[in-house]
Design an enzyme around this catalytic site. Structure first.
Site, mmCIF file in Angstrom:
data_model
loop_
_atom_site.group_PDB
_atom_site.id
_atom_site.type_symbol
_atom_site.label_atom_id
_atom_site.label_comp_id
_atom_site.label_asym_id
_atom_site.label_seq_id
_atom_site.Cartn_x
_atom_site.Cartn_y
_atom_site.Cartn_z
ATOM 1 N N GLY A 63 0.817 -1.207 0.000
ATOM 2 C CA GLY A 63 0.000 0.000 0.000
ATOM 3 C C GLY A 63 0.852 1.258 0.000
ATOM 4 O O GLY A 63 2.083 1.199 0.109
ATOM 5 N N GLN A 64 0.199 2.407 -0.102
ATOM 6 C CA GLN A 64 0.931 3.665 -0.202
ATOM 7 C C GLN A 64 1.821 3.912 1.019
ATOM 8 O O GLN A 64 3.011 4.198 0.888
ATOM 9 C CB GLN A 64 -0.051 4.833 -0.361
ATOM 10 N N ALA A 98 -5.352 -1.854 5.344
ATOM 11 C CA ALA A 98 -6.752 -1.511 5.570
ATOM 12 C C ALA A 98 -7.593 -1.785 4.337
ATOM 13 O O ALA A 98 -7.070 -1.941 3.230
ATOM 14 C CB ALA A 98 -6.885 -0.028 5.932
ATOM 15 N N THR A 108 -8.886 7.694 9.930
ATOM 16 C CA THR A 108 -9.355 8.546 8.845
ATOM 17 C C THR A 108 -10.290 9.663 9.288
ATOM 18 O O THR A 108 -10.939 9.565 10.336
ATOM 19 C CB THR A 108 -10.095 7.665 7.807
ATOM 20 N N TYR A 137 -17.642 2.763 5.388
ATOM 21 C CA TYR A 137 -16.188 2.851 5.557
ATOM 22 C C TYR A 137 -15.841 3.543 6.869
ATOM 23 O O TYR A 137 -15.015 3.041 7.651
ATOM 24 C CB TYR A 137 -15.568 3.595 4.378
ATOM 25 N N LYS A 158 -13.837 1.937 10.161
ATOM 26 C CA LYS A 158 -12.609 2.496 10.741
ATOM 27 C C LYS A 158 -12.834 2.908 12.199
ATOM 28 O O LYS A 158 -11.930 2.767 13.038
ATOM 29 C CB LYS A 158 -12.135 3.690 9.915
ATOM 30 N N TRP A 218 -6.933 12.132 2.631
ATOM 31 C CA TRP A 218 -6.558 12.405 1.251
ATOM 32 C C TRP A 218 -5.111 11.988 0.930
ATOM 33 O O TRP A 218 -4.291 12.796 0.491
ATOM 34 C CB TRP A 218 -6.749 13.885 0.945
#
Length: 284
Positions: A10-11, A56, A97, A121, A125, A146
């Site tokens: 993931g990022q 996630a 988030t 979502y 979370k 973001w």
């Protein structure tokens, strides 16, 4: 210090690997978040000095039709991880988030602001946050917004791709938040994990987002400008771009306590965007 990271491709996980190559990274082959008990067992087996959950369910719209599955990944799994970390007495860092808030008003949300997610979502979370709190161990919940980078799927890469074939893009202008570089999130998670190990009293819920706050349309215009694209960005309201999941209109996050407790500043997303575009070979 042995740091165990859930997530591999993931990022944020990709950026964590770049910054902390000596950490242990767990992909789905070894730690599938649809099996929370197995995730907890890996923590007990490895017994690291700190745990960061960078994995996630991030498919916001898909969560609306698969909320149960999203809640296992975003809620039940982090809770199981946090309990295992608490048993071992090691810090646990959970990335959360802005979607846990209802997005009303125009003031930045403080960490102690009442939560009221608009959709599946956000609820999933929030379940993860509550599970981490209930575990009672040394922890930090880091809410962000973001996320962008040169890796994976994100808004920057989408805008660049669309601009290759379009002269004009219509982008939502009435949702405001802080674009946040994944690199900066990774850096913050590592700093927080180390500081928690040294001083568990710093545990709690914190916010971390890029500055300055902007609309999606503002973000898109900056991408076009720095990439040297001629594509025009036209503002539209959220109502003109319906999606299965309702997005928060206000995603501003008050990051004051993150600076005060950990000494971590909000990242300048415009400067970081230039670096990302350079990595993508799209810098003008």
């Amino acid at each position: 210090m042995t740091i165990l990271v859930f997530g591999s491709t993931g990022q944020v996980a990709t950026e964590l690997r770049a910054q902390e190559p000596g950490a242990i990274f767990l992909g789905r082959d070894r730690a599938d978040l649809t099996d929370p008990a197995a995730c907890a067992a890996v923590i007990r087996e490895i017994h690291p000095d700190a745990v960061i959950n960078a994995a996630a369910w991030t498919a916001v719209d898909k969560a609306e039709s698969e909320e149960e599955a999203a809640t296992v990944v975003n809620g039940t799994a982090p809770a199981a991880m946090a309990r295992a970390a608490a048993e071992l007495g090691v810090p646990f860092v959970q990335i959360s988030t802005d979607y846990v808030f209802d997005g009303t008003g125009s003031e930045p949300f403080r960490p102690d602001h009442p939560v009221a997610p608009l959709g599946a979502y956000g609820r999933s979370k929030l379940a993860g946050e509550q599970g981490v709190l209930d575990a009672g161990g040394i922890h930090a919940i880091l809410r962000t917004s973001w996320v962008f980078s040169a890796h994976g799927a994100n808004f920057v890469k989408t805008m660049l791709r669309l601009s290759e074939t379009r002269d004009k893009l219509t982008v939502v202008a009435d949702q405001i938040g802080g674009p946040t570089p994944a690199r900066a999130i990774a850096e913050a998670c590592l700093a927080i994990a180390r500081q928690l190990a040294a001083d568990p009293s710093k545990g709690g819920t914190y916010h971390f987002s890029g500055a300055p706050d902007a609309s999606w349309a503002d973000f898109a215009r900056e991408i076009m400008a720095l990439a040297g694209r001629d594509t025009v960005v036209e503002d539209i309201p959220t109502s003109a771009y319906p999606t299965p999941a309702k997005r928060p209109a206000n995603s501003r996050l008050d990051c004051t306590t993150t600076k005060k407790v950990f000494g971590i500043d909000r990242p300048d997303w415009k400067a970081e965007l230039g670096d990302v575009l350079k990595d993508l070979g799209a810098k003008a």
